[in-house]
Design a protein around this motif. Structure first.
Motif, PDB file in Angstrom:
ATOM      1  N   ARG A 289       0.839  -1.194   0.000  1.00  0.00           N
ATOM      2  CA  ARG A 289       0.000   0.000   0.000  1.00  0.00           C
ATOM      3  C   ARG A 289       0.871   1.240   0.000  1.00  0.00           C
TER       4      ARG A 289
ATOM      5  N   ALA B  17       0.491   5.446   0.657  1.00  0.00           N
ATOM      6  CA  ALA B  17      -0.431   6.442   1.208  1.00  0.00           C
ATOM      7  C   ALA B  17       0.219   7.809   1.189  1.00  0.00           C
TER       8      ALA B  17
ATOM      9  N   CYS C 129      -3.807   4.458  -0.857  1.00  0.00           N
ATOM     10  CA  CYS C 129      -4.584   4.867   0.318  1.00  0.00           C
ATOM     11  C   CYS C 129      -4.574   6.384   0.424  1.00  0.00           C
TER      12      CYS C 129
ATOM     13  N   SER D 239      -5.714   3.810   7.117  1.00  0.00           N
ATOM     14  CA  SER D 239      -6.061   2.624   6.338  1.00  0.00           C
ATOM     15  C   SER D 239      -4.822   1.943   5.758  1.00  0.00           C
ATOM     16  N   ALA D 240      -3.755   2.724   5.549  1.00  0.00           N
ATOM     17  CA  ALA D 240      -2.526   2.093   5.058  1.00  0.00           C
ATOM     18  C   ALA D 240      -1.852   1.249   6.132  1.00  0.00           C
TER      19      ALA D 240
END
Lengths: 317, 317, 317
Positions: free
Chosen positions: B196, B198, B215, B220-221
């Motif tokens: 991920r 971000a 992200c 959320s990352a």
């Protein structure tokens, strides 16, 4: 007196100041430097620092001191990393301590540090990893211990080891001088007989040291001295209004041949360099028969070899 | 995929990027670095680069990376020439390629090059003599392959070699980061499970990579991540209007202990340095038990030793 | 003719200029450099300068020449101290001679010195300690003797040692060029057949040398030449009004393929670097089959090894 430069076993771990180091440790270092003196001009056959990395971490310019440490380290076999702070991460806002930790993580464990702030080198030493040793190459107006040691070694070579029999005069800008402070600490530790400091009123330090005589003119400081240490006048002192004019300073404080005749005939003249000729010292004195200024420089390499070898030995892998 | 960094025989000739290098070659380099890891803190007994010259050719300041390459080269026995571009012929209008050819003519065949433009290092590699190898030490926002390798090595040491089982989050200014790009290429080559990235909207890159999740917030990352890589925020991003304020960035994107608790309890935290403490990372995270930031630095020397040794071996006289 | 660069025994002590050095001494140095040529690209097995310190003392920037001396010294086994004058005590008002004496006191006895003033290097040599040797790496517009030697070596390699059979043309800013002066001295010492210098009227030197032809256009200088030496145009000549425009200079004085065809078909093209492509030399000439410009660079390392080894041998401990 215990200082933070010793480790738990009482061994020297950092060299931050001569203050509190004690006669015995200082004498041991001088003896080691004296033994290395013939090697200070070329590489030592046994390379005790082979494979080790010495980092020159200079936050204040000083090509002379840096070169002296560089040669000392190389002659012991070490690699030298001149960490150029001007173009480094220090500019990107990284803290001194993060810089130190990064270099430690790269395998360096011997650091030579100069900084314009008096407390900065001790702060680094306090934050250093257990295997790291730090040599103070000058911090603010606080201390310049290797200069102090090389001055002591030069005096001992010329005047013998009975410091109690000696009169030493330190002349010039004492207030801002880390050299003066390290000389005072070292000379007192070795039991100097008479120690005088002389400076214009606004260049005298706020501190007082027991037994150190304050002189308000150069002549009374020089009288019958065995050793005369002239200090560099920073030209910025004039801008700060601490010195009226360089001509006036020269007239009142310059070390000239007539003034030097007030000292003992066999007195030696020292100066930490770089010299302002015609400001604090006359050519005829700087280059005269009593000058041991270049002997100081040669001793500087030997002293730095001795301290690097001792600290490296402590953490030898 | 073939890249111009391979020679006709398919051997690695330059290290320009991890993009397209492939799992096998990367793993071989990581294995070599791992084997050198105990030597990264001191000189290797066999000096495979004795008599060779490594040129550090940095058109962009970076004392840390340059020091790391310097130490890597010295520990293999090489001489290092720090070619100071700031005071060099580059200022006199000489082209990069003429500078390279001159240094080649002086017998240098291993170059470590950093440049602020993304294409500059590859252009040098394309113009280099057949015996010359070039290591990209960072070019624009394109690639920083040794940083990518040291990040992979650090992850492998802490999380094992099954990258498919890992969730990695890269957080911060992805758009301008060559570190992020090299990490992405390396992690994908090793088959990372979940990757991920971000960043604030205007610091997200224009590129997209298959399987890489984007992200738009840090939480959320981080969720259940095994590895968190925080990136440095260049302060000039604020002047460019890409970041409203450092305070705002810290509030929304700073890696703090509460945020780190969103990751797995055994997650490791990485940062390429130098850190902006209080901007992209909190002291308690940078210096905390999950931080492997100094391990990255130590691995950097090992990775650079491994790549220099491999490239030097190719052209050994 | 005796010059101050010889010691009492008539041996070479410093290398300050090729003026008056004589054919025999020059030939001996060229022979030594030729013998070292295969080693110029890597370290010499016997390390004749092991444990010695070579100081690069550059009061004028020159990364190329400094790098060449650095590599020459290292390949002979010496340690090299790059004394950074920009950040040194020279800034604190210390005289050149005090800087020299300090470095001598630290055990350095081989100095490579560059200075913007024509007399500065000779002045240092006159003040040096008996054991010290100084190599002039370029002083003002006076001399650049190692460049002269490497040019002679390059010519000899390509055209043989019968200099009497050769026509040599030196083209460009002769007036300000220490390279031109050292080439002229060296070529005359070796008995060059025809020597022509060509420059715009205000870039011709005030000096005249017996037998050296002055040309006022480039074409007449090049005609039937065996060797063409193009000089760098300093861009500041335009600001000084000595050159009207770079375009005009290129049109009238640029070394282009059509012009080069005026020389002998097997003529070689030389340039001391760094080149201003499109100002004094065309890409097709600089990179063409007749160019020996990179051979000059390689010969530079060999020549510098030869001179350092000879001077070091004189004072070997």
């Amino acid at each position: 007196m215990e200082t933070p430069q010793l480790d738990a076993a009482g061994d020297l771990r950092h060299l931050l100041t001569l203050d509190g180091l004690g006669r015995e440790r200082i004498t041991t270092l001088l003896d080691a430097a004296q033994a290395l003196r013939p090697h200070a001009l070329g590489r030592v056959a046994a390379q005790p620092l082979a494979g080790r990395t010495v980092v020159n971490l200079f936050f204040e310019n000083s090509t002379r001191t840096r070169s002296s440490f560089h040669l000392a380290a190389r002659r012991l076999g070490a690699d030298v990393l001149d960490f150029d702070v001007g173009s480094s991460s220090a500019r990107k806002g990284e803290s001194l301590i993060d810089t130190l930790r990064n270099l430690e993580a790269m395998g360096a464990d011997l650091f030579v540090v100069r900084h314009s702030e008096s407390a900065a080198v001790a702060a680094l030493a306090a934050a250093a990893a257990p295997a790291t040793s730090i040599v103070n190459a000058g911090d603010g107006r606080n201390a310049h211990p290797t200069q102090g040691l090389l001055d002591l070694l030069t005096i001992r070579q010329h005047k013998g080891s009975d410091f109690g029999a000696l009169t030493v005069a330190i002349v010039g800008d004492i207030a801002h001088s880390r050299v003066a402070r390290s000389d005072i600490h070292g000379l007192r530790a070795l039991g100097v007989g008479t120690l005088r400091i002389a400076a214009p009123a606004n260049l005298l330090p706020a501190e007082r040291w027991p037994g150190v005589e304050i002189c308000h003119d150069v002549d009374s400081a020089l009288r019958d001295a065995d050793v005369v240490i002239a200090l560099r006048l920073q030209r910025e002192r004039m801008e700060e209004g601490l010195v009226d004019s360089l001509d006036g300073y020269w007239r009142d404080w310059g070390l000239t041949p007539p003034r030097l005749r007030l000292a003992r005939p066999d007195a030696i003249v020292m100066h930490p360099g770089p010299m302002n000729r015609g400001v604090e010292i006359d050519d005829a004195v700087a280059d005269g028969a009593q000058s041991v200024i270049l002997a100081q420089v040669a001793n500087g390499v030997a002293v730095r070899m001795a301290i690097l070898a001792q600290l490296a030995n402590r953490t030898a892998p």
